[in-house]
Design an enzyme around this catalytic site. Structure first.
Site, PDB file in Angstrom:
ATOM      1  N   SER A  60       2.932   9.477  11.810  1.00 31.14           N
ATOM      2  CA  SER A  60       2.356  10.197  10.661  1.00 31.14           C
ATOM      3  C   SER A  60       1.924  11.582  11.137  1.00 31.14           C
ATOM      4  O   SER A  60       1.665  11.775  12.336  1.00 31.14           O
ATOM      5  CB  SER A  60       1.130   9.428  10.153  1.00 31.14           C
ATOM      6  N   TYR A 100      -6.918   5.087  11.206  1.00 27.85           N
ATOM      7  CA  TYR A 100      -5.482   5.252  10.914  1.00 27.85           C
ATOM      8  C   TYR A 100      -4.916   6.392  11.766  1.00 27.85           C
ATOM      9  O   TYR A 100      -3.880   6.243  12.424  1.00 27.85           O
ATOM     10  CB  TYR A 100      -5.281   5.526   9.419  1.00 27.85           C
TER      11      TYR A 100
HETATM   12  N1  LIG Z   1       4.063   6.877   2.531  1.00 25.33           N
HETATM   13  C1  LIG Z   1       3.703   7.945   3.230  1.00 25.33           C
HETATM   14  O1  LIG Z   1       3.421   9.018   2.650  1.00 25.33           O
HETATM   15  C2  LIG Z   1       3.655   7.898   4.740  1.00 25.33           C
HETATM   16  C3  LIG Z   1       3.400   9.093   5.431  1.00 25.33           C
HETATM   17  C4  LIG Z   1       3.345   9.056   6.821  1.00 25.33           C
HETATM   18  C5  LIG Z   1       3.556   7.851   7.505  1.00 25.33           C
HETATM   19  N2  LIG Z   1       3.800   6.703   6.804  1.00 25.33           N
HETATM   20  C6  LIG Z   1       4.031   5.468   7.567  1.00 25.33           C
HETATM   21  O2  LIG Z   1       5.214   4.835   7.106  1.00 25.33           O
HETATM   22  C7  LIG Z   1       5.122   3.420   7.333  1.00 25.33           C
HETATM   23  C8  LIG Z   1       5.498   2.676   6.069  1.00 25.33           C
HETATM   24  O3  LIG Z   1       4.513   2.925   5.076  1.00 25.33           O
HETATM   25  P1  LIG Z   1       4.780   2.876   3.507  1.00 25.33           P
HETATM   26  O4  LIG Z   1       4.441   4.214   2.994  1.00 25.33           O
HETATM   27  O5  LIG Z   1       6.111   2.285   3.232  1.00 25.33           O
HETATM   28  O6  LIG Z   1       3.580   1.914   3.064  1.00 25.33           O
HETATM   29  P2  LIG Z   1       3.545   0.586   2.202  1.00 25.33           P
HETATM   30  O7  LIG Z   1       4.499   0.646   1.073  1.00 25.33           O
HETATM   31  O8  LIG Z   1       2.104   0.364   1.920  1.00 25.33           O
HETATM   32  O9  LIG Z   1       4.068  -0.499   3.258  1.00 25.33           O
HETATM   33  C9  LIG Z   1       3.278  -0.914   4.341  1.00 25.33           C
HETATM   34  C10 LIG Z   1       3.901  -2.142   4.924  1.00 25.33           C
HETATM   35  O10 LIG Z   1       3.063  -2.648   5.987  1.00 25.33           O
HETATM   36  C11 LIG Z   1       2.827  -4.021   5.737  1.00 25.33           C
HETATM   37  N3  LIG Z   1       1.562  -4.493   6.280  1.00 25.33           N
HETATM   38  C12 LIG Z   1       0.324  -4.013   6.026  1.00 25.33           C
HETATM   39  N4  LIG Z   1      -0.589  -4.789   6.644  1.00 25.33           N
HETATM   40  C13 LIG Z   1       0.100  -5.774   7.291  1.00 25.33           C
HETATM   41  C14 LIG Z   1      -0.275  -6.887   8.070  1.00 25.33           C
HETATM   42  N5  LIG Z   1      -1.549  -7.200   8.291  1.00 25.33           N
HETATM   43  N6  LIG Z   1       0.692  -7.687   8.580  1.00 25.33           N
HETATM   44  C15 LIG Z   1       1.996  -7.426   8.329  1.00 25.33           C
HETATM   45  N7  LIG Z   1       2.414  -6.403   7.584  1.00 25.33           N
HETATM   46  C16 LIG Z   1       1.477  -5.580   7.064  1.00 25.33           C
HETATM   47  C17 LIG Z   1       2.830  -4.128   4.221  1.00 25.33           C
HETATM   48  O11 LIG Z   1       2.959  -5.470   3.808  1.00 25.33           O
HETATM   49  P3  LIG Z   1       2.646  -5.910   2.274  1.00 25.33           P
HETATM   50  O12 LIG Z   1       3.917  -5.657   1.521  1.00 25.33           O
HETATM   51  O13 LIG Z   1       2.315  -7.344   2.380  1.00 25.33           O
HETATM   52  O14 LIG Z   1       1.496  -5.060   1.794  1.00 25.33           O
HETATM   53  C18 LIG Z   1       4.034  -3.271   3.887  1.00 25.33           C
HETATM   54  O15 LIG Z   1       5.225  -3.986   4.130  1.00 25.33           O
HETATM   55  C19 LIG Z   1       3.701   3.152   7.809  1.00 25.33           C
HETATM   56  O16 LIG Z   1       3.697   3.017   9.212  1.00 25.33           O
HETATM   57  C20 LIG Z   1       2.949   4.407   7.413  1.00 25.33           C
HETATM   58  O17 LIG Z   1       1.846   4.638   8.253  1.00 25.33           O
HETATM   59  C21 LIG Z   1       3.857   6.698   5.431  1.00 25.33           C
END
Ligand SMILES: NC(=O)c1ccc[n+]([C@@H]2O[C@H](COP(=O)([O-])OP(=O)(O)OC[C@H]3O[C@@H](n4cnc5c(N)ncnc54)[C@H](OP(=O)(O)O)[C@@H]3O)[C@@H](O)[C@H]2O)c1
Length: 255
Positions: free
Chosen positions: A159, A172
């Site tokens: 991130s 985070y």
């Molecule tokens: N979206 C953005 O703007 C952004 C920006 C920078 C970096 N990122 C990074 O990109 C990655 C993907 O994020 P996203 O945006 O796709 O978020 P998201 O839609 O909220 O997905 C997060 C994922 O992590 C899983 N997760 C959370 N807690 C968990 C646990 N205790 N055990 C197992 N799985 C768990 C969630 O499972 P559930 O489906 O059960 O909730 C979901 O599959 C992350 O590493 C995030 O930090 C995202």
């Protein structure tokens, strides 16, 4: 810190990931689902990992109905997983496939946005457990099967706050700094002893549940969809990036 840029206008070949076995954590989230679908479309067998069996089954069905390689489901809640669980997973992968070609550590917990003065110890433990410790242990346990691949690639979702921290992003942001450190340490330690490559991708602001949680007042329609940010992951999983290791890529770099 090393920032590598993917070739501008990179277009993956149709069967780019044929014969590859790729495990993706956070498969049930926005970016993980889009990436799992794309890897399957490009010929990979995907091991989809998330904590909700219902969501994993839905994703399995979507991949299966497209006539793509049958995925494997690995349900795991990283708040409760131990090293033993990852050792059992390693044995299963070894037995089923004999190797692992791609590992994407993408699951993350945002936690509370709060000042460090007020940051709760419980939340600190949970965020570091999901975003750091479980990812480290999973990678460590899977190294033997990654070594069985001709060209293995490990990718961590990072991130921008893992490179420049911001007020109120608490554990985070700290966890994403550890992500960048993990990549650099694994990559330098494996440079001369294995063919495994280790890199990070910062997807940037993306239309997902996590982004909406962090920025509730933002209009999600102004953000790119997950499908628009996954190309660097595909590039890093493929032989097209065969000499890239220890690098941090950004999905939304401008040419
Ligand atoms: N979206 C953005 O703007 C952004 C920006 C920078 C970096 N990122 C990074 O990109 C990655 C993907 O994020 P996203 O945006 O796709 O978020 P998201 O839609 O909220 O997905 C997060 C994922 O992590 C899983 N997760 C959370 N807690 C968990 C646990 N205790 N055990 C197992 N799985 C768990 C969630 O499972 P559930 O489906 O059960 O909730 C979901 O599959 C992350 O590493 C995030 O930090 C995202």
């Amino acid at each position: 810190m090393l920032f590598h840029k993917m070739p501008f206008n990179y277009v993956p070949a149709k069967n780019l990931l044929d014969e590859k076995i790729v495990l993706i954590t956070g498969s049930t989230g926005g970016i993980g689902t889009a990436l799992s679908m794309k890897c399957a479309e490009l010929g990979a067998t995907v091991i989809i990992c998330g904590r909700s069996i219902a969501k994993l089954e839905k994703l399995y069905q979507s991949i299966f109905e497209l006539g793509l390689k049958e995925p494997l489901i690995y349900p795991a809640d990283f708040l409760g997983t131990k090293k033993d669980d990852f050792q059992i997973l390693t044995k299963k992968i070894e037995k089923e496939f004999g190797k692992l070609d791609g590992l994407v550590l993408n699951a993350s917990l945002l936690g509370n946005l709060s000042s460090l003065d007020d940051y709760s110890e419980k939340m600190l433990d949970e965020v570091m457990q999901v975003n750091f410790k479980s990812q480290f242990l999973m990678t460590q346990c899977l190294i033997p099967v990654l070594k069985k691949s001709e060209s293995a690639s490990v990718i961590y979702s990072s991130s921008s706050v893992g490179r420049k921290a911001k007020a109120f992003w608490g554990a985070y942001a700290i966890s994403k700094f550890t992500t960048e450190a993990l990549v650099q340490i694994w990559a330098s330690e494996h440079e001369n002893i294995s063919k495994i490559r280790f890199n990070a991708v910062n997807p940037g602001a993306t239309r997902t549940k996590m982004r909406a949680q962090a920025y509730p007042a933002e209009n999600p329609r102004n953000l790119p969809t997950p499908e628009k940010v996954i190309l660097p992951y595909i590039y890093l999983l493929s032989a097209d990036s065969h000499c890239i290791s220890g690098q941090s890529l950004n999905s939304q770099d401008k040419p």
